[in-house]
Write a protein that holds these residues in place. Structure first.
Motif, PDB file in Angstrom:
ATOM      1  N   ASP A  58     -28.655  49.496 -46.039  1.00 30.93           N
ATOM      2  CA  ASP A  58     -28.110  48.256 -45.504  1.00 30.93           C
ATOM      3  C   ASP A  58     -26.625  48.479 -45.267  1.00 30.93           C
ATOM      4  O   ASP A  58     -26.052  49.455 -45.759  1.00 30.93           O
ATOM      5  CB  ASP A  58     -28.310  47.108 -46.502  1.00 30.93           C
ATOM      6  N   HIS A  59     -26.010  47.594 -44.512  1.00 30.76           N
ATOM      7  CA  HIS A  59     -24.549  47.531 -44.524  1.00 30.76           C
ATOM      8  C   HIS A  59     -24.152  46.079 -44.332  1.00 30.76           C
ATOM      9  O   HIS A  59     -24.889  45.287 -43.728  1.00 30.76           O
ATOM     10  CB  HIS A  59     -23.895  48.488 -43.528  1.00 30.76           C
ATOM     11  N   VAL A  60     -23.014  45.703 -44.869  1.00 25.24           N
ATOM     12  CA  VAL A  60     -22.692  44.293 -45.057  1.00 25.24           C
ATOM     13  C   VAL A  60     -22.376  43.587 -43.749  1.00 25.24           C
ATOM     14  O   VAL A  60     -22.592  42.390 -43.625  1.00 25.24           O
ATOM     15  CB  VAL A  60     -21.561  44.154 -46.098  1.00 25.24           C
ATOM     16  N   GLY A  61     -21.904  44.308 -42.744  1.00 24.91           N
ATOM     17  CA  GLY A  61     -21.723  43.676 -41.445  1.00 24.91           C
ATOM     18  C   GLY A  61     -20.521  44.140 -40.663  1.00 24.91           C
ATOM     19  O   GLY A  61     -20.632  44.594 -39.526  1.00 24.91           O
ATOM     20  N   LEU A  79     -37.874  51.082 -58.832  1.00 21.79           N
ATOM     21  CA  LEU A  79     -37.221  51.821 -57.755  1.00 21.79           C
ATOM     22  C   LEU A  79     -37.567  51.252 -56.388  1.00 21.79           C
ATOM     23  O   LEU A  79     -36.729  51.257 -55.478  1.00 21.79           O
ATOM     24  CB  LEU A  79     -37.610  53.301 -57.822  1.00 21.79           C
ATOM     25  N   ASP A  80     -38.801  50.741 -56.244  1.00 25.47           N
ATOM     26  CA  ASP A  80     -39.177  50.229 -54.927  1.00 25.47           C
ATOM     27  C   ASP A  80     -38.512  48.888 -54.596  1.00 25.47           C
ATOM     28  O   ASP A  80     -38.699  48.354 -53.504  1.00 25.47           O
ATOM     29  CB  ASP A  80     -40.697  50.132 -54.790  1.00 25.47           C
ATOM     30  N   GLN A  81     -37.711  48.360 -55.535  1.00 24.86           N
ATOM     31  CA  GLN A  81     -36.932  47.159 -55.258  1.00 24.86           C
ATOM     32  C   GLN A  81     -35.447  47.472 -55.079  1.00 24.86           C
ATOM     33  O   GLN A  81     -34.622  46.560 -55.020  1.00 24.86           O
ATOM     34  CB  GLN A  81     -37.072  46.142 -56.391  1.00 24.86           C
ATOM     35  N   ILE A  82     -35.113  48.756 -54.979  1.00 25.09           N
ATOM     36  CA  ILE A  82     -33.717  49.162 -54.855  1.00 25.09           C
ATOM     37  C   ILE A  82     -33.436  49.665 -53.444  1.00 25.09           C
ATOM     38  O   ILE A  82     -34.215  50.424 -52.871  1.00 25.09           O
ATOM     39  CB  ILE A  82     -33.368  50.264 -55.881  1.00 25.09           C
ATOM     40  N   ALA A  83     -32.315  49.235 -52.906  1.00 26.07           N
ATOM     41  CA  ALA A  83     -31.797  49.775 -51.647  1.00 26.07           C
ATOM     42  C   ALA A  83     -30.326  50.138 -51.863  1.00 26.07           C
ATOM     43  O   ALA A  83     -29.743  49.830 -52.909  1.00 26.07           O
ATOM     44  CB  ALA A  83     -31.943  48.774 -50.515  1.00 26.07           C
ATOM     45  N   LEU A  84     -29.733  50.788 -50.890  1.00 23.12           N
ATOM     46  CA  LEU A  84     -28.370  51.320 -51.011  1.00 23.12           C
ATOM     47  C   LEU A  84     -27.508  50.826 -49.857  1.00 23.12           C
ATOM     48  O   LEU A  84     -27.967  50.744 -48.712  1.00 23.12           O
ATOM     49  CB  LEU A  84     -28.421  52.849 -51.004  1.00 23.12           C
ATOM     50  N   SER A  85     -26.242  50.529 -50.162  1.00 20.65           N
ATOM     51  CA  SER A  85     -25.312  50.087 -49.113  1.00 20.65           C
ATOM     52  C   SER A  85     -23.877  50.302 -49.569  1.00 20.65           C
ATOM     53  O   SER A  85     -23.621  50.588 -50.739  1.00 20.65           O
ATOM     54  CB  SER A  85     -25.518  48.601 -48.798  1.00 20.65           C
ATOM     55  N   PRO A  86     -22.913  50.118 -48.665  1.00 19.32           N
ATOM     56  CA  PRO A  86     -21.528  49.949 -49.090  1.00 19.32           C
ATOM     57  C   PRO A  86     -21.385  48.642 -49.860  1.00 19.32           C
ATOM     58  O   PRO A  86     -22.207  47.731 -49.723  1.00 19.32           O
ATOM     59  CB  PRO A  86     -20.745  49.905 -47.776  1.00 19.32           C
ATOM     60  N   GLN A  87     -20.336  48.527 -50.668  1.00 19.88           N
ATOM     61  CA  GLN A  87     -20.183  47.338 -51.508  1.00 19.88           C
ATOM     62  C   GLN A  87     -19.766  46.119 -50.705  1.00 19.88           C
ATOM     63  O   GLN A  87     -19.994  44.989 -51.109  1.00 19.88           O
ATOM     64  CB  GLN A  87     -19.191  47.605 -52.653  1.00 19.88           C
ATOM     65  N   CYS A  88     -19.135  46.322 -49.551  1.00 16.25           N
ATOM     66  CA  CYS A  88     -18.685  45.221 -48.701  1.00 16.25           C
ATOM     67  C   CYS A  88     -18.539  45.768 -47.289  1.00 16.25           C
ATOM     68  O   CYS A  88     -18.931  46.906 -47.011  1.00 16.25           O
ATOM     69  CB  CYS A  88     -17.361  44.636 -49.222  1.00 16.25           C
ATOM     70  N   GLY A  89     -17.996  44.969 -46.393  1.00 22.81           N
ATOM     71  CA  GLY A  89     -17.754  45.449 -45.048  1.00 22.81           C
ATOM     72  C   GLY A  89     -16.597  46.426 -45.011  1.00 22.81           C
ATOM     73  O   GLY A  89     -15.815  46.547 -45.955  1.00 22.81           O
ATOM     74  N   SER A  91     -38.584  47.248 -40.649  1.00 24.30           N
ATOM     75  CA  SER A  91     -38.221  45.870 -40.968  1.00 24.30           C
ATOM     76  C   SER A  91     -37.011  45.855 -41.889  1.00 24.30           C
ATOM     77  O   SER A  91     -36.994  46.544 -42.912  1.00 24.30           O
ATOM     78  CB  SER A  91     -39.382  45.157 -41.662  1.00 24.30           C
ATOM     79  N   PRO A  92     -35.992  45.060 -41.568  1.00 21.55           N
ATOM     80  CA  PRO A  92     -34.833  44.989 -42.464  1.00 21.55           C
ATOM     81  C   PRO A  92     -35.204  44.540 -43.877  1.00 21.55           C
ATOM     82  O   PRO A  92     -34.535  44.891 -44.829  1.00 21.55           O
ATOM     83  CB  PRO A  92     -33.932  43.954 -41.766  1.00 21.55           C
ATOM     84  N   ARG A  93     -36.267  43.760 -44.010  1.00 27.37           N
ATOM     85  CA  ARG A  93     -36.643  43.279 -45.349  1.00 27.37           C
ATOM     86  C   ARG A  93     -36.940  44.428 -46.293  1.00 27.37           C
ATOM     87  O   ARG A  93     -36.610  44.381 -47.479  1.00 27.37           O
ATOM     88  CB  ARG A  93     -37.857  42.346 -45.251  1.00 27.37           C
ATOM     89  N   HIS A  94     -37.579  45.466 -45.823  1.00 28.71           N
ATOM     90  CA  HIS A  94     -37.999  46.570 -46.678  1.00 28.71           C
ATOM     91  C   HIS A  94     -37.095  47.793 -46.573  1.00 28.71           C
ATOM     92  O   HIS A  94     -37.351  48.802 -47.236  1.00 28.71           O
ATOM     93  CB  HIS A  94     -39.438  46.966 -46.337  1.00 28.71           C
ATOM     94  N   SER A  95     -36.057  47.712 -45.784  1.00 31.99           N
ATOM     95  CA  SER A  95     -35.187  48.863 -45.579  1.00 31.99           C
ATOM     96  C   SER A  95     -34.535  49.297 -46.887  1.00 31.99           C
ATOM     97  O   SER A  95     -34.077  48.472 -47.681  1.00 31.99           O
ATOM     98  CB  SER A  95     -34.104  48.536 -44.550  1.00 31.99           C
TER      99      SER A  95
END
Length: 380
Positions: free
Chosen positions: A15-18, A342-352, A8-12
């Motif tokens: 992420d990436h911005v798009g 920690l269980d509320q943290i996810a990782l992504s690029p800062q923008c697209g 589920s994307p909610r709990h992933s």
């Protein structure tokens, strides 16, 4: 921060911005179409082919949801373009023909560039009316091409409001409140249609929020007699209203950054002054927050993120091709975990990777390597 078994994307945990870097062939197709050298059906077919390929790549790289890379857009802003009374569509195409690199002669990558809120400011010529939902068209093809859950991004209502020349719109709208009310109504309709058509993850892009900590933007507001705090509260209410009917039916995320066009930034300021009102007031499942440079400040404001909301930390930069290391990312995540579980943290690029069609100053190979590092960090 092991990625949970659920996809589920909610709990992933990633992420990436798009937006993703457009292939050269697709950019050339945009050029030919803009010069009336390509038939509309051929142009759409070129977009379709490129989207199928980028969707397959995301799935191959283990991204738990997919976007179409924003491959049908000249820029991230055109999600709100097929709206009568406020036309970004024509101005975007004219700008592309004049400046296909999305960067002016006075600008250069990795510096502070011109603020698009000012350069793209457009007056309303009539009461706003949705002609056609551009994101809905994107979604329908994306779902036909993807096996993974689908994510669609929309420019947020406060950003639209900041880009409207309210003074030049007085014949139609008495003030910004009246204009914003119509924007919210249209965007709520767009979100409702996306949900009804099976969109799994809807992201609202609101770089406008960093305007409330950016000194030049604050000065512009005050010079017009505006109260920045009142505007901030109005923006939070607008963003919540847009996704009000989506709660529990689709995952909702809101992205905040300081600008990204052509590897530049456009605003500066830390989250601290607005974090309590902003993070505590937004009713989204995920908050995607730029954190790749010192411009964002420290992690202390994360203490205001409500329980159950995922803070997606944009620790990976899309502005350069330098590849982050797993160890360095883990250290920063450990620092953030001092202020939020920690269980509320996810990782992504800062923008697209490509807020505009020309993209940022890195290669496609570097883009995918960054996403692989992101996934490996989350796995560990």
């Amino acid at each position: 921060m092991n990625q949970p078994k659920t996809q589920s994307p909610r709990h992933s945990r990633i992420d990436h911005v798009g937006s993703l870097l457009r292939p050269k062939a697709l950019i050339e197709a945009f050029r030919q179409f803009a010069r009336n050298e390509m038939r509309p059906d051929f142009f759409e077919a070129a977009q379709d082919d490129a989207i199928r390929e980028v969707v397959a790549k995301q799935e191959a790289h283990g991204i738990p949801f997919v976007t179409d890379g924003e491959f049908r857009r000249l820029s991230w802003q055109v999600s709100f373009s097929e709206v009568s009374g406020w036309d970004l569509w024509d101005i975007s195409w004219k700008g592309f023909l004049k400046n296909p690199g999305n960067i002016s002669p006075s600008e250069k990558p990795l510096t502070k560039g011109e603020d698009a809120v000012v350069s793209f400011r457009t007056a309303a010529t009539a009461r706003l009316k949705l002609k056609s939902s551009f994101p809905l068209k994107e979604l329908k093809f994306l779902k036909s091409a993807a096996k993974a859950p689908a994510k669609i991004t929309l420019m947020g209502p406060d950003r639209v409001c900041q880009m409207c020349d309210i003074e030049g719109s007085r014949a139609v709208y008495a003030d910004a409140d009246a204009f914003l009310a119509d924007v919210v109504s249209i965007q709520r309709q767009m979100v409702d249609e996306l949900v009804a058509n099976g969109c799994d993850y809807i992201q609202i892009d609101e770089p406008s929020y960093t305007g409330y900590v950016d000194p030049p933007t604050l000065e512009r507001m005050k010079a017009k007699g505006e109260d920045p705090l009142k505007n901030l509260r109005r923006a939070i209410e607008a963003d919540n209203a847009v996704i009000a009917n989506a709660k529990g039916r689709a995952v909702t995320g809101l992205h905040i950054c300081r600008g990204n066009r052509a590897s530049m930034w456009h605003r500066e300021g830390k989250y601290d002054a607005i974090a309590e009102a902003l993070f505590g007031g937004l009713k989204y499942d995920r908050l995607l927050l730029e954190y790749d440079t010192a411009r964002a400040g420290g992690f202390e404001p994360l203490r205001f993120v409500p329980k159950g909301v995922v803070a997606v930390l944009g620790l990976i930069t899309t502005k350069t091709g330098e590849i982050e290391t797993v160890d360095a990312l883990k250290r920063r995540i450990d620092d953030a975990a001092k202020y939020i579980p920690l269980d509320q943290i996810a990782l992504s690029p800062q923008c697209g990777f490509a807020s505009g069609i020309a993209g940022n100053a890195l290669s496609e190979d570097a883009q995918w390597r960054k996403l692989d590092v992101m996934r490996e960090t989350a796995r560990q």
